[in-house]
Design an enzyme around this catalytic site. Structure first.
Site, PDB file in Angstrom:
ATOM      1  N   ALA A 123      -1.553   9.337  -1.858  1.00  0.00           N
ATOM      2  CA  ALA A 123      -0.639   9.800  -2.902  1.00  0.00           C
ATOM      3  C   ALA A 123      -1.322   9.818  -4.275  1.00  0.00           C
ATOM      4  O   ALA A 123      -0.695  10.131  -5.281  1.00  0.00           O
ATOM      5  CB  ALA A 123       0.609   8.923  -2.931  1.00  0.00           C
ATOM      6  N   ARG A 196       3.708   8.470  -8.530  1.00  0.00           N
ATOM      7  CA  ARG A 196       4.164   7.963  -7.219  1.00  0.00           C
ATOM      8  C   ARG A 196       4.849   6.598  -7.301  1.00  0.00           C
ATOM      9  O   ARG A 196       5.587   6.219  -6.401  1.00  0.00           O
ATOM     10  CB  ARG A 196       2.978   7.833  -6.273  1.00  0.00           C
ATOM     11  CG  ARG A 196       1.962   6.820  -6.792  1.00  0.00           C
ATOM     12  CD  ARG A 196       0.971   6.435  -5.736  1.00  0.00           C
ATOM     13  NE  ARG A 196      -0.198   5.808  -6.333  1.00  0.00           N
ATOM     14  CZ  ARG A 196      -1.125   5.188  -5.637  1.00  0.00           C
ATOM     15  NH1 ARG A 196      -1.049   5.123  -4.332  1.00  0.00           N
ATOM     16  NH2 ARG A 196      -2.164   4.650  -6.235  1.00  0.00           N
ATOM     17  N   HIS A 214      -6.701  -4.563  23.328  1.00  0.00           N
ATOM     18  CA  HIS A 214      -6.342  -5.972  23.136  1.00  0.00           C
ATOM     19  C   HIS A 214      -5.537  -6.141  21.845  1.00  0.00           C
ATOM     20  O   HIS A 214      -4.485  -6.795  21.835  1.00  0.00           O
ATOM     21  CB  HIS A 214      -7.599  -6.844  23.089  1.00  0.00           C
ATOM     22  CG  HIS A 214      -7.344  -8.223  22.562  1.00  0.00           C
ATOM     23  ND1 HIS A 214      -6.503  -9.115  23.187  1.00  0.00           N
ATOM     24  CD2 HIS A 214      -7.784  -8.841  21.437  1.00  0.00           C
ATOM     25  CE1 HIS A 214      -6.447 -10.230  22.490  1.00  0.00           C
ATOM     26  NE2 HIS A 214      -7.208 -10.093  21.423  1.00  0.00           N
ATOM     27  N   ARG A 223       5.481  -7.096  17.351  1.00  0.00           N
ATOM     28  CA  ARG A 223       6.388  -6.153  16.701  1.00  0.00           C
ATOM     29  C   ARG A 223       7.475  -5.614  17.621  1.00  0.00           C
ATOM     30  O   ARG A 223       8.437  -5.021  17.128  1.00  0.00           O
ATOM     31  CB  ARG A 223       5.596  -5.004  16.085  1.00  0.00           C
ATOM     32  CG  ARG A 223       4.523  -5.446  15.090  1.00  0.00           C
ATOM     33  CD  ARG A 223       5.091  -6.287  13.946  1.00  0.00           C
ATOM     34  NE  ARG A 223       4.049  -6.661  12.989  1.00  0.00           N
ATOM     35  CZ  ARG A 223       4.278  -7.325  11.872  1.00  0.00           C
ATOM     36  NH1 ARG A 223       5.500  -7.719  11.551  1.00  0.00           N
ATOM     37  NH2 ARG A 223       3.286  -7.636  11.055  1.00  0.00           N
TER      38      ARG A 223
END
Lengths: 311, 311, 311, 311
Positions: A123, A196, A214, A223
């Site tokens: 950005a 931004r 791995h 997660r």
């Protein structure tokens, strides 16, 4: 998810081309290569390249001159053995490169996985698209009281509606101002790297992200866990499905040992032994804190469904 | 280099098979895939797998939806720009997996490059082959006096002959005893993990080694350097040739900017400016130590041959 | 362990000096700082520097402006929570630097732990000392038949004696030749970087090794494990004792959750539930292979002694 | 920079305490330990802990039993030699832990340095403070036309004023809505992990960040560079000053060789030689592109001021 016609054409062009290779091939990944796997409202994961397949794990473990594979049954046994005994280096011998579109607040969690290569859309250099993650009502939940970093019951419909309106309006305002800041019509216009900073954390960014199997397993284990924030969990689940198509034997071992398994402490193992001997153990005489005791009972009740939910 | 007939047959079997892929392909690497590239007397490097090609660098730098390539000329310019400005992450988007056979004392230097994945042949699990690195007479040199960690003029022929005889005899003795220690004929026999400690550092080991292009460039920059020990330098040079076949544009930029280039200090840049202004600068008024001054003059004399010697 | 008088004097000189610091201090480590902790016949571990203590873990987890500590009881609870839920980053906020003397074959296993900083004594630059690891009879064991990478019952005394004699003689021969190769008396003499390759893998080397507490825990978990080779296990156990003096709360949590704990697969958890419900489960109807079943029963029988053996 | 009275008291309490240590001490860092070094409008860097000093670099390079230091002059020469020849591992033997407060868009650049340990203040767990980076008028610049990822001339005062007003208003609106979303007065209230996504990238976050000296040098080399965004450059410059107080010898070598030095390509070295021989070389016959030629001339003109600007 606003993929432009031009982008789709580029994807299809890549999918349309095929070349011979002497390398190991994963039929499952070839099928979905370059394809957009939608996640959230505008995000996606797509496999851009990969190296290795189930046989590569075996080949590396054996440091072999050929394909490494003996019999399919032997390969599966070896992969399960490696997974069970945490011999992680053969799994590092497979590599995958993903193109991911994701909200910035998700990107900030994701990037904490350090053993990976990343190229993010800049950005400073380019202008971000007007795409924001706006949760659907069934993902708008209250702060959890039991777990300080979690959410709990859903918001009532009218409150959810109001929250969504706030997200939408603030995103629109921020983006309009971003465009005004950048504009050099009748004025100088602000540099991209400064403008931004007005954009909120639910704007989408994208990156190329490459890691080995791995470390990808570690990513999914952390997660796709029930404690992870929903918005990154859906990415991890999508990646889990991708792994299942890429290296089905390794994925099966991973879901059995890691996703569906559990780690028990010395105190918990000790209780287990007493319970198996027929003793009726309570929290008070378990040597565990109330919290550990609760976690222990959750593990014992954890149905094997959990290991299947990701396959 | 004693590759068995069975091993060669496995290599040829892999080379004989070809499958279609939608992935990026490097024609140069497909040509040599799996083939043994001999190094030293019994060692080798062979490419076992790879991910990406020159276009992948461009594609990652642009975070593109398609192949990333516009015009060949543009790609080359972008790759040179990335190399010159040390934008290293796009080069991390290519990955290579090598099977290497090498003496243990070389392996000990090699492993210091930490950003790589490794599976080594296990001498706890298996029995090492009877193969030792015995230098040829034109690699047997005296200790350098100027550089404490280097070698200098060649040994005279008769001394070289005697050195080689010592290496051969001690290796043979050590290996015979290794076999005796392991043997369970008429006795118990010692565990492999213990017996191996009798073997000298010139015995060959082998491993699968996987890394990304950026870290491979660092390996080549350090280990193909004139200050590196000859026995690892020949591996680095072989890998340099492999990179040249894999990603010719990136390799060309690397040889121009890194291999053929040089880093100058503030004091050295300052001297240069004075010299370009016509001043006759001596070590005494250069602000450099005698050693730095000598290195400075070597850089100025460094012919462009050095950049070609690896291509 | 041949530490010279000069080296001991240097160590004592460092121990004798004390300066004020505003930094976090670990009383336990100050006590043993710089001291030689003997391992094997000539090896050692000594703590050369450290950063942080138990409070630093708490402080980092809280991103606090002050010492981070509230009440000792709260700190302990937080550290246990972080360990149990594998929140590993606060443990990375402690760092330790060790000086280690170890045989080369142990160094080759050790170096596989990549997230660490290393400076090794250079045999290109310097001459190695004449010190070799010679196992004592009670560490000379036969190859395991059940586990390809392990050892089993001890060798009978006469065989052990013969093995030791072989190790001693080959080491002496190799070292004598090493000295002859280097010698420039009446001849040119070979460069150190070449002569060293004649030396066997049981010669001692030494290095400075620095890592963070999280990675040190991984090292101990893997290398103090019953499956690790004895010769590295004794180093890991010595390091475990050092950790116990450095960060007693973190060490206690680690021994409870990791050293004394166990990981169970989905299939094993499922069996456990059936067994707790009173069912008599056999290997045949367990869904596990005979090997997994055996490992499962070992976990159930694992006494809590294992968690204490390291403290 | 709104540091609360309570936070200042905690800092002063830590500064007020002193304990004896046998470890290496850096007098320069002890002086400033825990102190807030202001950066930008609300940000800061403060040293929370450190390990090692200039002598530690020497000690590790020599793998010594004592302090490693011989004469101060020798130490300086060795450190300069290590820096010049890129022997980076001894510099990894020093470690520093910083507490940093920084805007999120700066944090996103910073985190790309992967070889570091990080604990960030969690906006899933806690509520972010109402502090936003609002650039001052002399940092509000237009998009660069020559360099796509940079800024150029300052905005005219009235335009700057308007930009600042936009940043201020949007930040205030976003934060007010953030508080409303979280509030459970008369309604359920949204989970923190969701509400935070409404906040713009100029809100401040904070983290504990720990890395070794070698990687810290890489951070400073990249982020104190003229091409880095101003808002991270001021952090890198502050860290440069901290390094100067910590390890003055290493910092001096770094500024001479890295900050004040330059890397020249093979083509550039070749031109230099021709120019030193008296030839008048133009871009056309230099073998360089116009851009490379321009960069080459900037290096030749680079005054030695650049190396001093950071000291």
């Amino acid at each position: 998810m606003a993929i432009s016609a031009d982008q789709l054409a580029q994807i299809e062009a890549q999918r349309g081309e095929s070349r011979p290779t002497r390398r190991a091939v994963s039929a499952g990944l070839e099928d979905i290569l370059y394809q957009i796997q939608p996640v959230l409202d505008h995000g996606f994961v797509r496999v851009v390249d990969y190296l290795g397949n189930d046989s590569s794990i075996v080949q590396a473990a054996r440091v072999s001159y050929g394909a490494g594979t003996k019999k399919a049954h032997d390969d599966e046994g070896l992969i399960r053995y490696l997974m069970r005994h945490r011999h992680t280096t053969p799994f590092e011998m497979c590599e995958i490169k993903l193109h991911v579109k994701l909200p910035i607040f998700v990107a900030r969690q994701w990037i904490r996985h350090r053993t990976a290569n990343v190229n993010e859309y800049s950005a400073r250099y380019s202008i971000l698209d007007k795409e924001f993650y706006i949760p659907s009502p069934d993902n708008l939940a209250a702060q959890s009281t039991g777990n300080a970093q979690g959410r709990e019951q859903l918001l009532p419909p009218d409150e959810a509606e109001s929250v969504i309106a706030t997200f939408r309006e603030d995103a629109a305002t921020a983006y309009n101002h971003y465009e005004e800041l950048l504009s050099d019509e009748g004025k100088t216009g602000l540099a991209r790297e400064l403008a931004r900073m007005n954009l909120p954390a639910n704007i989408y960014t994208q990156w190329y992200w490459k890691t080995d199997l791995h470390n990808l397993f570690r990513f999914v284990a952390l997660r796709a866990d029930a404690h992870a924030q929903y918005e990154i969990r859906v990415y991890a689940e999508t990646i889990g499905q991708i792994i299942g198509q890429w290296v089905p034997l390794a994925w099966s071992a991973f879901t059995d040992y890691e996703i569906g398994g559990a780690h028990l402490s010395a105190a918990q193992l000790n209780c287990l032994r007493r319970m198996l001997d027929g003793e009726d153990v309570s929290q008070q005489d378990s040597g565990m804190s109330p919290r550990e005791w609760r976690e222990f009972n959750e593990i014992l009740k954890k149905s094997s469904i959990s290991s299947n939910s990701m396959s």
